[in-house]
Design a protein around this motif. Structure first.
Motif, PDB file in Angstrom:
ATOM      1  N   PHE A  59       1.040  -0.878  -0.293  1.00 45.54           N
ATOM      2  CA  PHE A  59       0.394   0.189  -0.182  1.00 45.54           C
ATOM      3  C   PHE A  59       1.035   1.293  -0.036  1.00 45.54           C
ATOM      4  O   PHE A  59       2.532   1.617   0.924  1.00 45.54           O
ATOM      5  CB  PHE A  59      -0.819  -0.007   1.166  1.00 45.54           C
ATOM      6  N   PRO A  60       0.512   2.093  -0.656  1.00 46.90           N
ATOM      7  CA  PRO A  60       1.230   4.153  -1.098  1.00 46.90           C
ATOM      8  C   PRO A  60       1.276   4.074   0.558  1.00 46.90           C
ATOM      9  O   PRO A  60       0.812   4.148   1.106  1.00 46.90           O
ATOM     10  CB  PRO A  60       0.834   4.331  -1.660  1.00 46.90           C
ATOM     11  N   THR A  61       2.992   4.279   1.235  1.00 41.43           N
ATOM     12  CA  THR A  61       2.984   5.059   2.354  1.00 41.43           C
ATOM     13  C   THR A  61       2.494   6.697   2.344  1.00 41.43           C
ATOM     14  O   THR A  61       2.125   7.070   1.166  1.00 41.43           O
ATOM     15  CB  THR A  61       3.973   5.145   2.634  1.00 41.43           C
ATOM     16  N   VAL A 100       2.640  11.736  -5.340  1.00 40.45           N
ATOM     17  CA  VAL A 100       1.804  11.951  -6.731  1.00 40.45           C
ATOM     18  C   VAL A 100       0.910  12.908  -6.239  1.00 40.45           C
ATOM     19  O   VAL A 100      -0.032  13.544  -5.295  1.00 40.45           O
ATOM     20  CB  VAL A 100       0.827  10.906  -6.569  1.00 40.45           C
ATOM     21  N   PRO A 101       1.851  14.116  -7.727  1.00 37.33           N
ATOM     22  CA  PRO A 101       0.372  15.514  -7.318  1.00 37.33           C
ATOM     23  C   PRO A 101      -0.598  15.388  -7.116  1.00 37.33           C
ATOM     24  O   PRO A 101      -1.690  14.561  -8.307  1.00 37.33           O
ATOM     25  CB  PRO A 101       1.509  16.019  -8.051  1.00 37.33           C
ATOM     26  N   PHE A 127      -6.296   4.220  -3.286  1.00 33.74           N
ATOM     27  CA  PHE A 127      -6.762   3.562  -5.006  1.00 33.74           C
ATOM     28  C   PHE A 127      -5.181   4.597  -5.848  1.00 33.74           C
ATOM     29  O   PHE A 127      -5.775   5.113  -6.948  1.00 33.74           O
ATOM     30  CB  PHE A 127      -7.665   3.795  -5.371  1.00 33.74           C
ATOM     31  N   GLN A 128      -4.313   5.827  -5.082  1.00 30.55           N
ATOM     32  CA  GLN A 128      -3.809   6.234  -5.883  1.00 30.55           C
ATOM     33  C   GLN A 128      -3.045   5.996  -7.302  1.00 30.55           C
ATOM     34  O   GLN A 128      -3.187   6.163  -8.306  1.00 30.55           O
ATOM     35  CB  GLN A 128      -2.262   6.610  -4.580  1.00 30.55           C
ATOM     36  N   GLY A 148      -6.949   2.305 -13.508  1.00 26.50           N
ATOM     37  CA  GLY A 148      -7.645   1.277 -14.281  1.00 26.50           C
ATOM     38  C   GLY A 148      -9.184   1.175 -13.912  1.00 26.50           C
ATOM     39  O   GLY A 148      -9.546  -0.514 -14.410  1.00 26.50           O
ATOM     40  N   LEU A 149      -9.731   2.208 -12.841  1.00 25.76           N
ATOM     41  CA  LEU A 149     -10.784   2.050 -12.440  1.00 25.76           C
ATOM     42  C   LEU A 149     -11.671   1.661 -13.240  1.00 25.76           C
ATOM     43  O   LEU A 149     -11.445   3.026 -14.544  1.00 25.76           O
ATOM     44  CB  LEU A 149     -11.447   3.495 -11.366  1.00 25.76           C
TER      45      LEU A 149
END
Length: 846
Positions: free
Chosen positions: A611-613, A620-621, A691-692, A697-698
């Motif tokens: 998972f992204p911390t 990620v802007p 979901f960054q 792909g959503l």
């Protein structure tokens, strides 16, 4: 879970201190046990046999302690006290040793080849110079019984024999003989019996009769002799009286015969480790030799110590704590798992003693660390995945179909998921080799050999069992079938299937075809090729030639219907024609029964998911739109946030059951993280934030929730800029407010039209007339004249009762909240001129 009964005063004496009941209960909980009951021998007898039988029984307080089923080392007072003392850091875990006999010659147990047909394995050991007291002796005998009932599976896997070594002489022989050739005086008897006589004698014994079936059908019975021909025991039934142990016994010979060698070694280790502390040299066990028929010699007991290595990070992550490597090693040592850091990073070396046969995986070690840390001390954390519970769509569809199919006059059946090979192959005119069936490797009966691949055999067998019921018999079932699938990790998958049959004097194909049309209507699939459904002639050995059709939905085959072949009907012991429909329901939902409906955290052992911390997320802007206007209001205002919070109260996502671009657009319309007071919005916001990396792909949004940004004139035209506001801005705000109100009104209207679920029941009534002269048509007219809100009358027929009298059998569907059976019976019996009685013949929830 097995329950161990220990005397409270004896337990406290062994622990070195006394506890209140509450303190000891808390200690048990910390150690992973449960104090189940505080009682006495007198109270137990009084409760089970009455006060008269309890006269003279002991009033000593007993603690009944529930022990985990795989902790065999806690099944006696000695092991329990030892474990608690180590847990409280009052004692170091002992090291058990196997020693050679002082005489130099170990006791030998020789196994002959005749034992192979009954109990082929045996193990043995000696407890030398042991000191018994009455309490120790009682605990020794009780441990044998606890092991017999637990790991020994009531002596079917292992049987324990204990003997006074000073009354016998080795080497010992373990062999098998015909029952008539075995003769000895069994324990607590006064004369010799043959094995045949013993089997008859113990058939009435409340204790031993439960073990007779293990060997009574065998051609030979196992028996152990010493070098002088003295019988030690006839396992697994009874020991010989000659070798029985007592409080005065100093040297104990322990033998275990078994059908499972691994369990026999575990049982032997438990017996000797628990009571070796009473030997002259504590925690030492004298070895014995066991000679197998092939000449191999085993030195026993093994008392094997093994070492495992694992990281403190693994334990911290799994338990949810953050402790140092040294601290975790100390926690494990308190659980009798001697541990120490290796110095190689955060690696820990754990020594597993012979008493801990329950430790077979790193997860078992992790569990012990969590127990020593204290489950109540583990900090509570918020799950990283946020979802709102909802009914699984496939199950929801199934429940809706069940109610409407019952309303169509079909009765639901529920059959076993396992069946015989013959049911899904030979009886249906197919070959088992052509069917993608999951086979049971060791089926207990011929009726359960494979997992069913079709629901049809179960329904036909149900009809065969109810042939005497009035025709027609119309049954349906909606359940899972199991199909082989190489793409799955287990090689098979579940598939939700629907099957219906009509059994009558005529095939009634039109009934089944009508049910198909009704089902498609309920599933909102229109007739016709392309995006609809149609049937096409097909050939299938299960169905009559020329009377079978394949069902296609949107160009995909989903099932078949038709008239069953006469041979198929005969194989199921039926005599009337039968038509059937079976199809797969999952294509109508667009997903399989195993599709995950939430973005959940997979198990680390299956999938590595990072998972992204917060640091990653900051890189990620954020892509924020210039508009915060949505159908719920302005997301920069508390009123808009509250409206969205209320909307998400019972939803996981903005649209449907999975995340979509609609969630992303709404997320980006919110300028900053919402206040925790908006709990549902905060839960959704944090979930979508995770979901960054998956946003691209959503699936696309089906509805526009974020309002488009109003077009403005070129900024270079300074003359058009109104620095003080104008009526145009007010008009734009009014327009946005109007659109918002319109959207909210449309949503509220749509939600209000959603029908509420109504509980209904299908009832079959038997209405009996007074005699054969009663006008049955008039009687039925009277019954149908009963009108109530929530009552719908169905089909009816006259059923012969006897002597020319017929009863009216009539069905109806009622709304449970409005109509009850008592109300119906009262209304019908009011027609006293025609009706004698009313009975409910069948009642089914739909």
């Amino acid at each position: 879970m097995p329950t161990v009964g220990v005397k409270r005063d004896l337990l406290f004496k062994a622990l070195g201190r006394t506890y209140t009941d509450e303190e000891f209960d808390e200690l048990c909980f910390e150690f992973g046990l449960e104090l189940d009951e505080i009682t006495s021998e007198k109270e137990i007898i009084s409760r089970e046999q009455g006060d008269s039988k309890a006269t003279g029984a002991s009033d000593i307080i007993l603690y009944k302690i529930d022990v985990p089923a795989n902790r065999y080392d806690l099944l006696c007072l000695e092991g329990l006290v030892r474990g608690l003392q180590v847990f409280k850091n009052k004692l170091e875990a002992p090291h058990y040793r196997r020693v050679k006999p002082a005489s130099g010659e170990p006791q030998r147990l020789i196994i002959t080849k005749e034992t192979a047909v009954v109990r082929p394995y045996a193990v043995a050991a000696v407890l030398r110079n042991i000191t018994f007291t009455q309490e120790r002796y009682d605990s020794f005998i009780e441990l044998q019984e606890k092991l017999h009932q637990n790991i020994c599976r009531k002596r079917s896997l292992v049987a324990i024999g204990t003997h006074d070594l000073d009354t016998i002489r080795g080497p010992f022989t373990y062999t098998a003989k015909p029952p008539g050739d075995i003769c000895f005086k069994p324990l607590n008897q006064t004369k010799d019996y043959t094995a045949t006589q013993l089997m008859s004698l113990y058939k009435t014994d409340s204790h031993l009769r439960h073990y007779l079936h293990i060997i009574e059908d065998k051609p030979v019975y196992p028996v152990i002799y010493d070098s002088n021909g003295v019988v030690l025991s006839m396992p697994p039934i009874i020991n010989g009286d000659h070798t029985k142990i007592s409080i005065q016994t100093k040297n104990v010979f322990i033998e275990c015969t078994a059908t499972d060698l691994t369990k026999a070694k575990i049982v032997l280790d438990m017996m000797v480790t628990m009571f070796s502390e009473y030997c002259a040299q504590p925690f030492t066990v004298e070895e014995a030799e066991v000679v197998y028929p092939d000449g191999t010699v085993h030195i026993l007991p093994e008392l094997a110590y093994r070492k495992e290595k694992l990281s403190s990070e693994f334990i911290n992550k799994k338990v949810g704590i953050n402790e140092s490597t040294e601290k975790i090693a100390q926690l494990l040592t308190r659980m009798c798992l001697s541990s120490q850091p290796t110095g190689n990073g955060d690696e820990i070396e754990v020594e597993i003693p012979p008493t801990r046969s329950d430790v077979i995986h790193a997860c078992d070690i992790m569990e012990d660390a969590a127990m020593a840390y204290g489950f109540n001390n583990i900090p509570r954390t918020t799950p990283r995945t946020y979802t709102v519970a909802n009914q699984f769509p496939l199950n929801e569809l199934t429940e809706l179909l069940r109610r409407d199919l019952a309303a169509a006059g079909f009765t639901e059946a529920l059959n076993f998921a396992l069946c015989s090979k013959e049911d899904i192959a030979d009886k249906l005119g197919k070959k088992i080799s052509d069917i993608r069936a999951a086979h049971i490797s060791n089926p207990k009966t011929a009726e359960f050999q494979v997992a069913r691949t079709t629901l049809l055999p179960g329904l036909l067998k149900t009809i065969a069992a109810n042939r005497k019921m009035p025709l027609p018999l119309k049954l349906f079932e909606i359940s899972d079938v199991v199909l082989k699938d190489e793409t799955k990790d287990v090689g098979a998958r579940n598939s939700r299937s629907f099957c219906a049959v009509n059994y009558n004097k005529s095939p009634g194909f039109e009934v089944i075809h009508g049910l198909l049309d009704r089902t498609m209507q309920l599933l909102e699939v229109k007739p016709g090729k392309g995006d609809g459904y149609h049937i096409q002639a097909a050939e299938d050995s299960t169905f009559f030639p020329g009377r079978c059709a394949e069902v296609y939905v949107r160009g995909q085959s989903v099932g078949r219907l038709g008239v069953l072949h006469p041979d198929v009907i005969n194989r199921f012991d039926l005599t009337m024609p039968c038509s059937a429909l079976e199809m797969d329901l999952e294509p109508f939902l667009g997903l399989t029964a195993e599709t995950a409906l939430t973005h959940d955290v997979p198990m680390q052992e299956v999938i590595k998911h990072n998972f992204p911390t917060q640091e990653d997320s900051s890189k990620v802007p954020p892509s924020r739109p210039t508009s915060t206007k949505t159908v719920f209001g302005d997301m920069s205002m508390p009123t808009g946030l509250k409206a969205l919070n209320d909307f998400l109260a019972d939803k996981s996502y903005i649209e449907g059951f999975v995340a979509s671009r609609a969630d992303v657009e709404m997320f980006e319309a919110i300028p900053s993280a919402p206040s925790p007071t908006f709990c549902h919005l905060t839960r959704w916001y944090n979930h979508i934030k995770s979901f960054q990396r998956e946003r691209a792909g959503l699936p696309p949004a089906k509805t526009q929730f974020v309002l488009p940004v109003a077009q403005t004139n070129d900024a270079s035209d300074d003359d058009d800029i109104d620095l003080f506001g104008s009526d145009d801005d007010e008009e734009e705000s009014a327009e946005a407010a109007r659109i918002k109100e319109q959207r909210l009104a449309e949503y509220a209207a749509k939600k209000s039209k959603k029908p509420a679920l109504i509980a209904k029941s299908s009832i079959l009534l038997d209405v009996k007339p007074w005699d054969d002269e009663t006008d049955m048509s008039k009687l039925e007219e009277c019954v149908r004249s009963v009108c109530m809100d929530g009552l719908l009358w169905g089909q009816s027929k006259l059923v012969p009762v006897g002597y020319g009298i017929k009863k009216l059998q009539i069905g109806c569907v009622v709304e449970d909240d409005k109509v009850g059976t008592d109300l119906l019976e009262e209304a019908i019996t009011a027609f006293e001129e025609y009706v004698q009685s009313v009975d409910v013949a069948a009642f089914n929830k739909i």
